[in-house]
Design a protein around this motif. Structure first.
Motif, PDB file in Angstrom:
ATOM      1  N   ALA A  41      44.283  40.480  44.761  1.00 18.81           N
ATOM      2  CA  ALA A  41      43.899  41.032  43.455  1.00 18.81           C
ATOM      3  C   ALA A  41      43.194  42.367  43.630  1.00 18.81           C
ATOM      4  CB  ALA A  41      43.019  40.026  42.710  1.00 18.81           C
ATOM      5  N   SER A  47      47.785  52.617  40.225  1.00 17.54           N
ATOM      6  CA  SER A  47      47.975  53.663  41.242  1.00 17.54           C
ATOM      7  C   SER A  47      46.622  54.206  41.705  1.00 17.54           C
ATOM      8  CB  SER A  47      48.793  54.822  40.662  1.00 17.54           C
ATOM      9  OG  SER A  47      50.014  54.354  40.169  1.00 17.54           O
ATOM     10  N   ASP A  48      45.693  54.301  40.755  1.00 18.26           N
ATOM     11  CA  ASP A  48      44.350  54.795  41.068  1.00 18.26           C
ATOM     12  C   ASP A  48      43.484  53.607  41.484  1.00 18.26           C
ATOM     13  OD1 ASP A  48      42.121  56.327  41.306  1.00 18.26           O
ATOM     14  OD2 ASP A  48      41.935  56.814  39.170  1.00 18.26           O
ATOM     15  N   TRP A  78      48.132  41.695  36.594  1.00 22.99           N
ATOM     16  CA  TRP A  78      49.450  41.553  37.222  1.00 22.99           C
ATOM     17  C   TRP A  78      49.403  40.801  38.549  1.00 22.99           C
ATOM     18  CZ3 TRP A  78      52.230  43.552  33.503  1.00 22.99           C
ATOM     19  CH2 TRP A  78      51.931  44.784  32.936  1.00 22.99           C
ATOM     20  N   THR A  98      50.344  38.662  41.316  1.00 26.29           N
ATOM     21  CA  THR A  98      51.442  37.785  41.743  1.00 26.29           C
ATOM     22  C   THR A  98      50.860  36.538  42.409  1.00 26.29           C
ATOM     23  OG1 THR A  98      52.870  39.692  42.091  1.00 26.29           O
ATOM     24  CG2 THR A  98      53.508  37.644  43.200  1.00 26.29           C
ATOM     25  N   LYS A 100      58.155  38.767  32.113  1.00 19.64           N
ATOM     26  CA  LYS A 100      58.634  39.949  32.821  1.00 19.64           C
ATOM     27  C   LYS A 100      60.135  40.198  32.658  1.00 19.64           C
ATOM     28  CE  LYS A 100      57.159  38.704  36.960  1.00 19.64           C
ATOM     29  NZ  LYS A 100      56.699  37.326  36.687  1.00 19.64           N
ATOM     30  N   ILE A 155      57.928  49.657  41.670  1.00 17.54           N
ATOM     31  CA  ILE A 155      56.631  49.706  40.968  1.00 17.54           C
ATOM     32  C   ILE A 155      55.494  49.092  41.787  1.00 17.54           C
ATOM     33  CG2 ILE A 155      55.382  48.881  38.915  1.00 17.54           C
ATOM     34  CD1 ILE A 155      58.074  49.156  37.378  1.00 17.54           C
ATOM     35  N   GLU A 157      53.069  47.362  44.773  1.00 20.03           N
ATOM     36  CA  GLU A 157      52.619  47.805  46.109  1.00 20.03           C
ATOM     37  C   GLU A 157      52.782  49.322  46.273  1.00 20.03           C
ATOM     38  OE1 GLU A 157      53.062  45.147  49.344  1.00 20.03           O
ATOM     39  OE2 GLU A 157      53.306  43.437  48.005  1.00 20.03           O
ATOM     40  N   GLY A 158      52.526  50.021  45.173  1.00 16.19           N
ATOM     41  CA  GLY A 158      52.635  51.486  45.143  1.00 16.19           C
ATOM     42  C   GLY A 158      53.963  51.883  44.543  1.00 16.19           C
ATOM     43  N   GLU A 173      56.447  57.079  43.085  1.00 11.69           N
ATOM     44  CA  GLU A 173      55.683  58.342  43.075  1.00 11.69           C
ATOM     45  C   GLU A 173      54.548  58.265  44.101  1.00 11.69           C
ATOM     46  OE1 GLU A 173      56.544  56.612  40.335  1.00 11.69           O
ATOM     47  OE2 GLU A 173      57.963  57.992  39.406  1.00 11.69           O
ATOM     48  N   LEU A 205      53.604  60.440  47.455  1.00 10.36           N
ATOM     49  CA  LEU A 205      52.275  61.008  47.726  1.00 10.36           C
ATOM     50  C   LEU A 205      51.814  60.642  49.137  1.00 10.36           C
ATOM     51  CD1 LEU A 205      49.850  60.442  44.680  1.00 10.36           C
ATOM     52  CD2 LEU A 205      50.674  62.586  45.614  1.00 10.36           C
TER      53      LEU A 205
HETATM   54  C1  LIG Z   1      55.322  42.070  38.365  1.00  4.72           C
HETATM   55  C2  LIG Z   1      54.148  42.758  38.971  1.00  4.72           C
HETATM   56  C3  LIG Z   1      53.461  42.151  40.024  1.00  4.72           C
HETATM   57  C4  LIG Z   1      52.349  42.772  40.571  1.00  4.72           C
HETATM   58  N1  LIG Z   1      51.632  42.135  41.564  1.00  4.72           N
HETATM   59  C5  LIG Z   1      50.429  42.650  41.946  1.00  4.72           C
HETATM   60  C6  LIG Z   1      49.576  41.896  42.840  1.00  4.72           C
HETATM   61  O1  LIG Z   1      49.922  40.812  43.315  1.00  4.72           O
HETATM   62  N2  LIG Z   1      48.360  42.411  43.142  1.00  4.72           N
HETATM   63  C7  LIG Z   1      47.933  43.619  42.648  1.00  4.72           C
HETATM   64  O2  LIG Z   1      46.826  44.023  42.980  1.00  4.72           O
HETATM   65  N3  LIG Z   1      48.734  44.356  41.829  1.00  4.72           N
HETATM   66  C8  LIG Z   1      49.957  43.892  41.450  1.00  4.72           C
HETATM   67  N4  LIG Z   1      50.759  44.596  40.583  1.00  4.72           N
HETATM   68  C9  LIG Z   1      50.296  45.894  40.077  1.00  4.72           C
HETATM   69  C10 LIG Z   1      51.082  47.071  40.604  1.00  4.72           C
HETATM   70  O3  LIG Z   1      50.771  47.294  41.949  1.00  4.72           O
HETATM   71  C11 LIG Z   1      50.784  48.255  39.680  1.00  4.72           C
HETATM   72  O4  LIG Z   1      51.428  48.004  38.453  1.00  4.72           O
HETATM   73  C12 LIG Z   1      51.267  49.551  40.281  1.00  4.72           C
HETATM   74  O5  LIG Z   1      50.489  49.900  41.392  1.00  4.72           O
HETATM   75  C13 LIG Z   1      51.206  50.711  39.252  1.00  4.72           C
HETATM   76  O6  LIG Z   1      49.980  50.756  38.631  1.00  4.72           O
HETATM   77  P1  LIG Z   1      49.925  50.835  37.011  1.00  4.72           P
HETATM   78  O7  LIG Z   1      50.785  49.749  36.478  1.00  4.72           O
HETATM   79  O8  LIG Z   1      48.505  50.835  36.604  1.00  4.72           O
HETATM   80  O9  LIG Z   1      50.596  52.204  36.657  1.00  4.72           O
HETATM   81  P2  LIG Z   1      49.850  53.638  36.590  1.00  4.72           P
HETATM   82  O10 LIG Z   1      48.998  53.802  37.782  1.00  4.72           O
HETATM   83  O11 LIG Z   1      49.225  53.761  35.258  1.00  4.72           O
HETATM   84  O12 LIG Z   1      51.088  54.640  36.702  1.00  4.72           O
HETATM   85  C14 LIG Z   1      51.892  54.977  35.580  1.00  4.72           C
HETATM   86  C15 LIG Z   1      52.925  55.995  36.052  1.00  4.72           C
HETATM   87  O13 LIG Z   1      52.268  57.183  36.484  1.00  4.72           O
HETATM   88  C16 LIG Z   1      52.641  57.471  37.838  1.00  4.72           C
HETATM   89  N5  LIG Z   1      51.475  58.007  38.524  1.00  4.72           N
HETATM   90  C17 LIG Z   1      50.214  57.510  38.542  1.00  4.72           C
HETATM   91  N6  LIG Z   1      49.417  58.276  39.289  1.00  4.72           N
HETATM   92  C18 LIG Z   1      50.186  59.277  39.790  1.00  4.72           C
HETATM   93  C19 LIG Z   1      49.953  60.388  40.638  1.00  4.72           C
HETATM   94  N7  LIG Z   1      48.753  60.608  41.167  1.00  4.72           N
HETATM   95  N8  LIG Z   1      50.984  61.213  40.920  1.00  4.72           N
HETATM   96  C20 LIG Z   1      52.212  60.997  40.404  1.00  4.72           C
HETATM   97  N9  LIG Z   1      52.497  59.962  39.586  1.00  4.72           N
HETATM   98  C21 LIG Z   1      51.502  59.111  39.284  1.00  4.72           C
HETATM   99  C22 LIG Z   1      53.075  56.122  38.419  1.00  4.72           C
HETATM  100  O14 LIG Z   1      53.921  56.304  39.535  1.00  4.72           O
HETATM  101  C23 LIG Z   1      53.767  55.512  37.229  1.00  4.72           C
HETATM  102  O15 LIG Z   1      55.069  56.028  37.129  1.00  4.72           O
HETATM  103  C24 LIG Z   1      51.927  44.030  40.071  1.00  4.72           C
HETATM  104  C25 LIG Z   1      52.634  44.645  39.022  1.00  4.72           C
HETATM  105  C26 LIG Z   1      53.716  44.017  38.467  1.00  4.72           C
HETATM  106  C27 LIG Z   1      54.421  44.682  37.323  1.00  4.72           C
END
Ligand SMILES: Cc1cc2nc3c(=O)[nH]c(=O)nc-3n(C[C@H](O)[C@H](O)[C@H](O)COP(=O)(O)OP(=O)(O)OC[C@H]3O[C@@H](n4cnc5c(N)ncnc54)[C@H](O)[C@@H]3O)c2cc1C
Length: 382
Positions: free
Chosen positions: A124, A132-133, A157, A159, A202, A362, A364-365, A368, A372
């Motif tokens: 988590a 991403s941040d 989110w 898993t 999903k 999407i 694990e990073g 985009e 980076l």
């Molecule tokens: C089905 C599912 C399972 C998941 N499982 C886990 C889990 O087990 N544990 C866990 O911790 N997380 C989990 N996640 C979270 C997942 O890792 C995040 O959704 C992902 O890292 C993106 O973060 P965000 O959704 O907040 O998107 P945001 O960070 O808001 O990004 C939105 C968009 O902006 C882009 N972006 C953001 N910052 C930048 C930048 N600096 N430069 C260029 N582009 C940028 C992104 O690439 C994306 O296209 C899961 C997500 C999903 C959907």
């Protein structure tokens, strides 16, 4: 350069292939349709040693390597990407950091049951405002005078969240220090104050249960800290480096499913008096898919091999995930095209591959973020 798998690696691949073909594939459509956590398949993966493949056997694992892990992930995800990600999270995101950062006591208490599959784990890091941040953690851990911790916050989110027994949890314990104020914990999911939300509804990987985790005045003892206080960001980032090998292999499995299903269909579907594979427009699609799949596999095995040989592999793992997830999405899209109308309906499996492939770009990073990471290594001359 040696591209020959070892006897052990081949044995893992064979076992995973047979398990995937005989036990996973027949259930994949139903798991997707019913949004069902495949508990019986998780139990079988535990019996086969697939939930802690690269963990030494003294800690309940199979004592194998990361190339074996990638091979098994590809086979299982080829049959069912939901089952693949359940396996990947337990191996890469839970067992791996506890093995690398855990105390001996934590390894005995948590790693052994997690790697042997007696328990299932989750990881988590993400929050509503920290994806991403990841350094923007808002979940707060406050140290008490007796050394214990009180934790409040919401994770997003996650898993395996609704079905996990233990969680590798990330918190902010000193906001003024930025990412150096992040601390990781091992959290038993039955701890008072821990609650999971309803499973996310999903697009794909519908058999993988993910949800929010709410932490309300959760008390953990001092020895629940994983690694050092303030060292959580390093735990998270180094864990995701390894996790990307697993997700890249999941993407590879989905891409292979798309190719194999499309190839079989193209050989039997006839138009204009011949099987559609004899139309160059179709056969070239298959040729491109096969070529890209091979290239993805080589990138993945290189990253896994580097990890096994304790060499730097962060850039290579990011490249493998970036490329393999792109290949999976393209292969699934082209598979639908090859199936024509039949590709668009749930009676055939390729629309599932299309929906499952998207997530690999999407979690694990995002792609985009992989760019980076790769660009960061390039800028440093790496
Ligand atoms: C089905 C599912 C399972 C998941 N499982 C886990 C889990 O087990 N544990 C866990 O911790 N997380 C989990 N996640 C979270 C997942 O890792 C995040 O959704 C992902 O890292 C993106 O973060 P965000 O959704 O907040 O998107 P945001 O960070 O808001 O990004 C939105 C968009 O902006 C882009 N972006 C953001 N910052 C930048 C930048 N600096 N430069 C260029 N582009 C940028 C992104 O690439 C994306 O296209 C899961 C997500 C999903 C959907």
């Amino acid at each position: 350069m040696n591209f020959t798998p070892t006897e052990d690696q081949l044995a893992v691949q064979r076992t995973a292939h047979e398990f995937a073909q005989n036990e996973v594939l027949p259930k994949a459509a139903e798991i997707d349709r019913e949004h069902r956590h495949p508990a019986e398949l998780v139990k079988r993966m535990a019996e086969l040693g697939f939930l802690g493949i690269a963990v030494p056997d003294q800690y309940g694992g199979a004592g194998l390597d990361n190339v074996s892990y990638a091979l098994a992930m590809e086979e299982i995800s080829r049959a069912c990407a939901s089952t693949g990600v359940i396996m990947s999270v337990n191996n890469s995101l839970v067992c791996d950091p506890i093995y690398r950062f855990g105390t001996e006591q934590q390894k005995q208490e948590w790693l052994a049951p997690l790697a042997s599959g007696k328990l299932l784990g989750c990881f988590a890091l993400s929050e509503p405002e920290a994806g991403s941040d990841a350094a923007a953690q808002k979940t707060v851990a406050e140290k008490q005078s007796d050394g214990s911790w009180v934790i409040n916050g919401t994770k997003n989110w996650i898993t395996n969240g609704p079905v996990a027994d233990a969680c590798v949890l990330f918190t902010m314990n000193d906001k003024s220090l930025g990412h150096k104020g992040i601390t990781a914990f091992i959290l038993p999911m039955k701890t008072k104050g821990v609650r999971t939300g309803p499973p996310d509804d999903k697009l794909g990987i519908r058999g993988s249960k993910s949800s929010q985790i709410y932490l309300d005045e959760v008390r953990l003892p001092a020895d629940a800290v994983l690694g050092e206080v303030g060292g959580g960001f390093r735990v998270a980032m180094s864990t995701l480096d390894g996790g990307r090998i697993g997700i890249a292999a999941q993407a590879l499995g989905i891409a292979r499913a798309a190719l194999e299903d499309a190839l079989a269909y193209a050989q039997q579907r006839r138009t204009m008096g011949k099987p559609i594979i004899q139309h160059q427009a179709i056969s070239f699609k298959l040729a491109d898919m096969a070529t890209e799949i091979d290239a993805a596999r080589l990138l993945i095995h290189r990253a896994a091999w580097l990890k096994d040989n304790k060499l730097p592999y962060g850039k290579e793992a990011a490249m493998a995930k970036l490329f393999a997830s792109d290949v999976a999405n393209r292969a699934a899209r082209e598979a639908i095209q090859i199936f024509g109308g039949n590709g668009y309906v749930t009676e055939f499996p390729v629309e599932r591959h299309f929906r499952d492939a998207k997530i690999t770009e999407i979690y694990e990073g995002t792609s985009e973020i992989q760019r980076l990471v790769i660009a960061g290594y390039l800028a440093k001359g790496g």
